[in-house]
Write an enzyme that holds these catalytic residues in place. Structure first.
Site, PDB file in Angstrom:
ATOM      1  N   TYR A   1       0.807  -1.298   0.220  1.00 51.14           N
ATOM      2  CA  TYR A   1      -0.022  -0.016  -0.155  1.00 51.14           C
ATOM      3  C   TYR A   1       0.796   1.310  -0.104  1.00 51.14           C
ATOM      4  CZ  TYR A   1       0.968   0.842   4.987  1.00 51.14           C
ATOM      5  OH  TYR A   1       1.653   1.043   6.225  1.00 51.14           O
TER       6      TYR A   1
ATOM      7  N   ARG B   1       7.853   3.959  -5.062  1.00 51.42           N
ATOM      8  CA  ARG B   1       7.993   3.257  -4.082  1.00 51.42           C
ATOM      9  C   ARG B   1       7.064   1.849  -4.156  1.00 51.42           C
ATOM     10  NH1 ARG B   1       7.551   5.200   1.978  1.00 51.42           N
ATOM     11  NH2 ARG B   1       5.535   5.493   1.364  1.00 51.42           N
TER      12      ARG B   1
ATOM     13  N   ARG C   1      -7.831 -20.494  -0.894  1.00 48.00           N
ATOM     14  CA  ARG C   1      -6.699 -20.238   0.040  1.00 48.00           C
ATOM     15  C   ARG C   1      -5.647 -21.363  -0.040  1.00 48.00           C
ATOM     16  NH1 ARG C   1      -4.502 -21.815   4.571  1.00 48.00           N
ATOM     17  NH2 ARG C   1      -3.966 -20.113   6.037  1.00 48.00           N
TER      18      ARG C   1
ATOM     19  N   LYS D   1       6.471  -2.258   1.737  1.00 49.64           N
ATOM     20  CA  LYS D   1       5.356  -1.553   2.392  1.00 49.64           C
ATOM     21  C   LYS D   1       4.205  -2.367   2.349  1.00 49.64           C
ATOM     22  CE  LYS D   1       3.289   3.124   3.098  1.00 49.64           C
ATOM     23  NZ  LYS D   1       3.304   3.185   4.333  1.00 49.64           N
TER      24      LYS D   1
ATOM     25  N   GLU E   1      12.692   2.671  13.731  1.00 42.11           N
ATOM     26  CA  GLU E   1      11.786   3.626  13.203  1.00 42.11           C
ATOM     27  C   GLU E   1      10.611   3.581  14.120  1.00 42.11           C
ATOM     28  OE1 GLU E   1      10.279   2.764   9.386  1.00 42.11           O
ATOM     29  OE2 GLU E   1      10.318   0.595   9.651  1.00 42.11           O
TER      30      GLU E   1
END
Ligand code: PMP
Length: 286
Positions: free
Chosen positions: A33, A52, A100, A149, A182
């Site tokens: 995301y 990114r 799945r 991310k 971070e």
């Protein structure tokens, strides 16, 4: 006007916007995301966010769901339809839906794309920035590829919840060597006793923040001294200033860490200056 969410080619009212129960984003956190700031109706640092996103997709081998131009349109149309002037636009791309199975789905599986936009109140954020926020430190229990991310945000949610329980707005995560990696959803900075700005180097263990990159540009423009190196919570307690950076906060001063007041307990001069000039340095595209 009802708010809408973009899902796989359609703009749907919130109540109708859904993805498949066997979406790999839902079942395996197999999704990435971006969150982009919207300011005055314009997208802040869009090229860096788009780059990114492409990198995150590439690292996981998820096909780009659409052309850069189509993506730019989806972001803008979602902002427009939700009448967001100040706020954020959120874009998520998962590997798609399929029975799945840990094994990857067949080539050609359509990625799932979701885009939503949300307004924020700039006055409230300015007020927060005038006072600064509290931070608490805790162990970094995330996986070894925090540079991608992904939506695998459970450790971040738990860290934020623990921070909130301690009366803090953000958690600073500490690695096994005792260094701050971070924030749970931000990059971490201090100004050391010599007046140098300090932030950790980028590697597999932290997200290369877009705001971090633009703040580094601002620092270069102003000619401030910067040192790219890790720091410990003890370094931070003794710092002249501390702050976090993220797309939704830009530069947010930190005035207390683990209950210790940083310097005077007021936002520092460099933090305030970098916040002030941030949008002069960032790109804004309509
Ligand atoms: N680190 C983490 C873990 C984050 O979630 C975020 C915000 N998405 C950041 C850093 C800051 O990144 P950016 O400046 O691109 O918002």
């Amino acid at each position: 006007m009802a708010r809408v969410i973009y899902v796989n080619g359609r703009y749907l009212p919130y109540a109708q916007a859904g993805v498949h129960a066997e979406d790999r984003g839902f079942q395996f956190a197999d999704a990435v995301y971006e969150v982009i700031e919207v300011r005055g109706g314009r997208l802040i640092d869009e090229p860096r966010h788009v780059a990114r996103l492409a990198r995150s997709l590439g690292e996981l081998g998820i096909a780009a769901p659409m052309s850069p131009r189509a993506l730019a349109n989806v972001l803008r149309e979602t902002i427009r339809r939700n009448r967001v002037v100040h706020g954020v636009v959120y874009l998520q791309v998962s590997r798609g839906a399929g029975p799945r199975d840990f094994a990857m789905p067949p080539a050609g599986t359509e990625p799932t794309v979701v885009c939503l936009a949300r307004s924020s109140r700039p006055e409230a954020q300015e007020r927060a920035a005038e006072h600064g926020i509290r931070v608490v430190t805790m162990p970094d229990i995330r996986w070894g590829r925090s540079d991608i991310k992904t939506v695998m945000l459970l450790p971040a949610c738990l860290a934020k919840a623990a921070a909130a329980g301690a009366g803090a707005k953000e958690a600073w995560l500490v690695d096994r060597d005792g260094y701050v990696t971070e924030g749970a959803s931000s990059n971490a900075w201090i100004v050391d006793a010599s007046g140098q700005l300090v932030t950790r180097h980028v590697d597999d263990n932290i997200l290369a923040g877009v705001t971090r990159a633009t703040v580094l540009d601002a620092i270069a423009r102003e000619g401030y001294e910067v040192s790219i190196r890790p720091f410990t919570p003890e370094d931070a307690y003794a710092a002249r200033e501390a702050f976090i950076t993220s797309a939704s906060n830009t530069v947010m001063p930190v005035v207390e860490i683990d209950g210790r007041v940083i310097a005077s307990g007021r936002p520092g001069g460099l933090s305030r200056r970098l916040r002030q000039i941030f949008h002069q340095v960032a790109t804004a595209s309509s």
